[in-house]
Design a protein around this motif. Sequence first.
Motif, PDB file in Angstrom:
ATOM      1  N   UNK A   1      50.704  53.595  45.031  1.00  0.00           N
ATOM      2  CA  UNK A   1      49.975  52.428  45.518  1.00  0.00           C
ATOM      3  C   UNK A   1      50.872  51.203  45.384  1.00  0.00           C
ATOM      4  N   UNK A   2      50.493  50.137  46.069  1.00  0.00           N
ATOM      5  CA  UNK A   2      51.372  48.983  46.182  1.00  0.00           C
ATOM      6  C   UNK A   2      50.801  47.708  45.572  1.00  0.00           C
ATOM      7  N   UNK A   3      49.484  47.584  45.608  1.00  0.00           N
ATOM      8  CA  UNK A   3      48.831  46.377  45.101  1.00  0.00           C
ATOM      9  C   UNK A   3      47.711  46.774  44.149  1.00  0.00           C
ATOM     10  N   UNK A   4      47.566  46.008  43.069  1.00  0.00           N
ATOM     11  CA  UNK A   4      46.560  46.303  42.058  1.00  0.00           C
ATOM     12  C   UNK A   4      45.686  45.077  41.836  1.00  0.00           C
ATOM     13  N   UNK A   5      44.390  45.237  42.086  1.00  0.00           N
ATOM     14  CA  UNK A   5      43.422  44.183  41.752  1.00  0.00           C
ATOM     15  C   UNK A   5      42.947  44.471  40.323  1.00  0.00           C
ATOM     16  N   UNK A   6      43.326  43.596  39.383  1.00  0.00           N
ATOM     17  CA  UNK A   6      43.086  43.922  37.982  1.00  0.00           C
ATOM     18  C   UNK A   6      41.913  43.186  37.340  1.00  0.00           C
ATOM     19  N   UNK A   7      41.300  42.244  38.046  1.00  0.00           N
ATOM     20  CA  UNK A   7      40.105  41.586  37.530  1.00  0.00           C
ATOM     21  C   UNK A   7      39.419  40.806  38.634  1.00  0.00           C
ATOM     22  N   UNK A   8      38.098  40.643  38.511  1.00  0.00           N
ATOM     23  CA  UNK A   8      37.373  39.737  39.401  1.00  0.00           C
ATOM     24  C   UNK A   8      36.864  38.528  38.620  1.00  0.00           C
ATOM     25  N   UNK A   9      37.422  38.366  37.431  1.00  0.00           N
ATOM     26  CA  UNK A   9      37.050  37.239  36.583  1.00  0.00           C
ATOM     27  C   UNK A   9      38.272  36.397  36.224  1.00  0.00           C
TER      28      UNK A   9
END
Length: 286
Positions: A241-249
């Motif tokens: 994978x290429x991009x990591x969303x690590x939080x919505x806060x």
Amino acid sequence: MRRKLKPIVVLIFFSLITLVMGVAYLKERQLDKQVLQQASQTIPIASLPSINPAPSSSAEEDIVELKPIIDVSGWQLPSDMDYDTVSQHVSGVIVRVYGGSKITKNNNASHTTGIDKSYKTHITEFQKRGIPVAVYAYALGTSEKEMREEAREFYKAASPYKPTFYWVDIEEETMSNMDQGVKAFRDELKKLGAENVGLYIGTYFMTEQQISIDGFDAIWIPTYGGNTGYYDAAPQTDIEYHLHQYTDRGWIAGFNHDVDMNQIAPTQENKLAIFKKLFGSLPSTN
């Protein structure tokens, strides 16, 4: 009794001494100069290695620090955002353009057509400040036909802004064969002219719905860990994978509300190369 010397004699004596010492000093300097000239002729000349004016990507990565990548939508109101300040603290932005079909009129972030209410302002303001912008669509089609229709609406709204990447956000089961629906959305975007199309998807949902990532140009995975607002856990997956969303806060200077924070996948060795793949170039403000 000692004989008294006349002052003139003393003056002549010391003048002679000074003259002798001066002559000796000049001869010594001249000798040193000759020795140095001879020595310089014997010093070997070392050739310098050639310097490449364009540093390699790995060399660039050593000196470039990528800032967070945020994704925004109509839920992040432009009136609440200081674009000047935010732009100084991000390397890239992904803007939602399409919120999915069947949006109700009570939705505060999207029109009933599915088009995000704030996408034009977000894209324009960030691009105006030199921040590279990608776009995404939240897909909700209930058939291959509807998925293709959503892709057309998405592309029609986004393409005039020449985004660096088109992302398809898949989070809900909206049809019996989600793999076919996702493929239809992607293929329609490619047919319309989108050269770079990526997939945003959770690993559990991807496995559960048996959705293939083949044919996508990049993968974007959400994994929050403790969801503390900071990175504290990498996705547990074997896929590239290429991009990591690590939080919505997350928090970013210039916006006093929670925001999604992303980074180039920690598993990628050359993060700068991946960033350029997704966003084309570094921000002009960096």
